[in-house]
Design a protein around this motif. Structure first.
Motif, short mmCIF file in Angstrom:
data_model
loop_
_atom_site.label_atom_id
_atom_site.label_comp_id
_atom_site.label_asym_id
_atom_site.label_seq_id
_atom_site.Cartn_x
_atom_site.Cartn_y
_atom_site.Cartn_z
N ALA A 20 -2.86 7.64 12.52
CA ALA A 20 -3.94 8.59 12.24
C ALA A 20 -4.29 8.52 10.76
CB ALA A 20 -3.52 10.01 12.61
N ALA A 21 -5.58 8.67 10.45
CA ALA A 21 -6.04 8.69 9.06
C ALA A 21 -6.22 10.13 8.61
CB ALA A 21 -7.35 7.94 8.93
N LEU A 22 -5.85 10.39 7.37
CA LEU A 22 -6.01 11.71 6.76
C LEU A 22 -6.98 11.58 5.60
CD1 LEU A 22 -2.75 11.33 7.62
CD2 LEU A 22 -2.75 13.74 6.96
N HIS A 23 -8.12 12.25 5.70
CA HIS A 23 -9.17 12.18 4.69
C HIS A 23 -9.18 13.47 3.88
CE1 HIS A 23 -10.64 8.78 7.06
NE2 HIS A 23 -10.70 9.57 8.11
N PRO A 24 -8.68 13.46 2.64
CA PRO A 24 -8.65 14.70 1.85
C PRO A 24 -9.94 14.90 1.05
CG PRO A 24 -7.48 12.98 0.68
CD PRO A 24 -7.98 12.36 1.96
N ILE A 44 3.68 10.01 5.19
CA ILE A 44 2.42 9.28 5.26
C ILE A 44 2.38 8.25 4.13
CG2 ILE A 44 1.19 11.21 6.29
CD1 ILE A 44 -0.22 11.62 3.56
N THR A 45 1.54 7.24 4.32
CA THR A 45 1.32 6.21 3.31
C THR A 45 -0.03 6.47 2.66
OG1 THR A 45 2.59 4.60 4.57
CG2 THR A 45 1.07 3.74 2.91
N LEU A 46 -0.09 6.39 1.33
CA LEU A 46 -1.34 6.59 0.62
C LEU A 46 -2.04 5.26 0.41
CD1 LEU A 46 -0.32 9.25 -2.07
CD2 LEU A 46 -0.96 9.55 0.34
N LEU A 47 -3.34 5.24 0.68
CA LEU A 47 -4.13 4.01 0.59
C LEU A 47 -5.31 4.21 -0.35
CD1 LEU A 47 -4.30 2.99 4.37
CD2 LEU A 47 -2.67 2.20 2.64
N GLY A 48 -5.79 3.10 -0.91
CA GLY A 48 -6.94 3.13 -1.79
C GLY A 48 -6.64 2.42 -3.09
N PRO A 49 -7.66 1.87 -3.75
CA PRO A 49 -7.44 1.11 -4.99
C PRO A 49 -6.83 1.94 -6.11
CG PRO A 49 -9.79 1.53 -4.63
CD PRO A 49 -9.09 1.92 -3.38
N ASN A 50 -7.01 3.26 -6.06
CA ASN A 50 -6.49 4.12 -7.11
C ASN A 50 -5.35 5.02 -6.64
OD1 ASN A 50 -8.39 3.25 -9.13
ND2 ASN A 50 -9.94 4.43 -8.02
N GLY A 57 -4.71 9.05 3.30
CA GLY A 57 -3.38 8.88 3.85
C GLY A 57 -3.42 8.32 5.26
N VAL A 58 -2.34 7.65 5.65
CA VAL A 58 -2.19 7.15 7.02
C VAL A 58 -0.83 7.58 7.54
CG1 VAL A 58 -1.97 5.12 8.50
CG2 VAL A 58 -3.74 5.19 6.74
N TYR A 59 -0.84 8.20 8.71
CA TYR A 59 0.40 8.55 9.40
C TYR A 59 0.63 7.52 10.48
CZ TYR A 59 3.74 10.96 12.38
OH TYR A 59 4.84 11.27 13.13
N PHE A 60 1.85 7.00 10.56
CA PHE A 60 2.15 5.90 11.48
C PHE A 60 3.45 6.16 12.21
CE2 PHE A 60 4.48 1.94 12.23
CZ PHE A 60 3.57 1.22 12.99
N GLN A 61 3.49 5.81 13.49
CA GLN A 61 4.72 5.81 14.27
C GLN A 61 4.87 4.44 14.93
OE1 GLN A 61 5.24 8.91 17.14
NE2 GLN A 61 5.05 10.58 15.65
N PRO A 62 6.10 3.99 15.17
CA PRO A 62 6.29 2.69 15.82
C PRO A 62 5.69 2.63 17.22
CG PRO A 62 8.33 3.43 14.79
CD PRO A 62 7.37 4.59 14.74
N GLU A 63 5.67 3.77 17.92
CA GLU A 63 5.15 3.81 19.29
C GLU A 63 3.92 4.72 19.36
OE1 GLU A 63 6.34 1.99 21.71
OE2 GLU A 63 7.99 1.19 20.48
N PRO A 64 3.07 4.54 20.37
CA PRO A 64 1.91 5.43 20.53
C PRO A 64 2.33 6.90 20.63
CG PRO A 64 1.71 3.52 21.96
CD PRO A 64 3.09 3.47 21.38
#
Length: 218
Positions: A20-24, A44-50, A57-64
């Motif tokens: 899932a993507a988290l848009h703040p 969560i993992t933070l994404l973006g050039p800065n 942010g992206v929340y991830f699990q190994p399984e659906p």
């Protein structure tokens, strides 16, 4: 009198069966989102050039995972002082082959009922090689009170369809027959939406899903 709402808002949507993507908004508060979720036991993992100063942010699990997890993420943030809204895909709203233009419902139990005129606005575009059958729809997400006000403004100029549940308005679907008819391009329509909402003091996140012009098959 104190202003209703939060200083930071987050809109959460599924981007894969297990992510899932988290848009703040504002984006520079993304580290606060990460820390609040860590306090609730979510990573969560933070994404973006800065990143980590600015980004998403992206929340991830190994399984659906089920849609209820998106609701848990949203509730965890709201309970920790960050207004959050989670959305789950329900079904295609335009039918046919337009699988990427969809109907959404809100998930989570403790989302803010009032906001600060903060919305997430996303346009979905479907193009055909000949232009016949082109479709576009814009979705607006936010607090029930903000959406009620936004719909009153937008319905004066656009074809809007509010989506509600027992807890209030959950989203606004804005259809664009002008694009299907070939009389207006999506970016012009999106700018018109900006003008209407911006004049009333609305702000927030804006995105556009445009796959581009497909090539006709010979």
């Amino acid at each position: 009198m104190a202003e209703l709402g939060f200083s930071t808002y987050v809109f959460i949507e599924r981007i894969a069966a297990n992510a899932a993507a988290l848009h703040p908004f504002p984006e520079h508060n993304v580290a606060l989102v990460r820390d609040a979720l860590a306090d609730a036991g979510f990573e969560i993992t933070l994404l973006g050039p800065n990143a980590p100063k600015v980004g998403e942010g992206v929340y991830f699990q190994p399984e659906p995972f089920g849609d209820e997890v998106i609701g848990l993420l949203a509730d965890a943030l709201t309970l920790r002082g960050i207004g959050a809204y989670g959305y789950a895909l329900v079904d295609s709203s335009l039918g046919g082959e337009l699988a990427d233009i969809a109907l959404f419902m809100r998930v989570g139990d403790v989302f803010p009922r009032h906001g600060r005129r903060i919305l997430m606005t996303r346009m979905y575009i479907h193009r055909t090689p000949t232009g016949a059958g082109n479709k576009a729809v814009t979705w607006a997400f936010g607090s029930p009170a903000d959406l009620e006000e936004a719909n009153q403004l937008l319905s004066e100029k656009f074809d809007t369809e509010p989506v509600s549940d027992p807890r209030g308005m959950a989203a606004i679907e804005i259809r664009h027959p002008e694009f299907a008819a070939g009389t207006a391009e999506p970016m012009i329509l999106l700018d018109d939406i900006f003008q209407v909402l911006g004049a009333a003091g609305f702000e927030g996140i804006t995105m556009c899903n445009d796959p581009g012009n497909p090539r006709a098959r010979g």
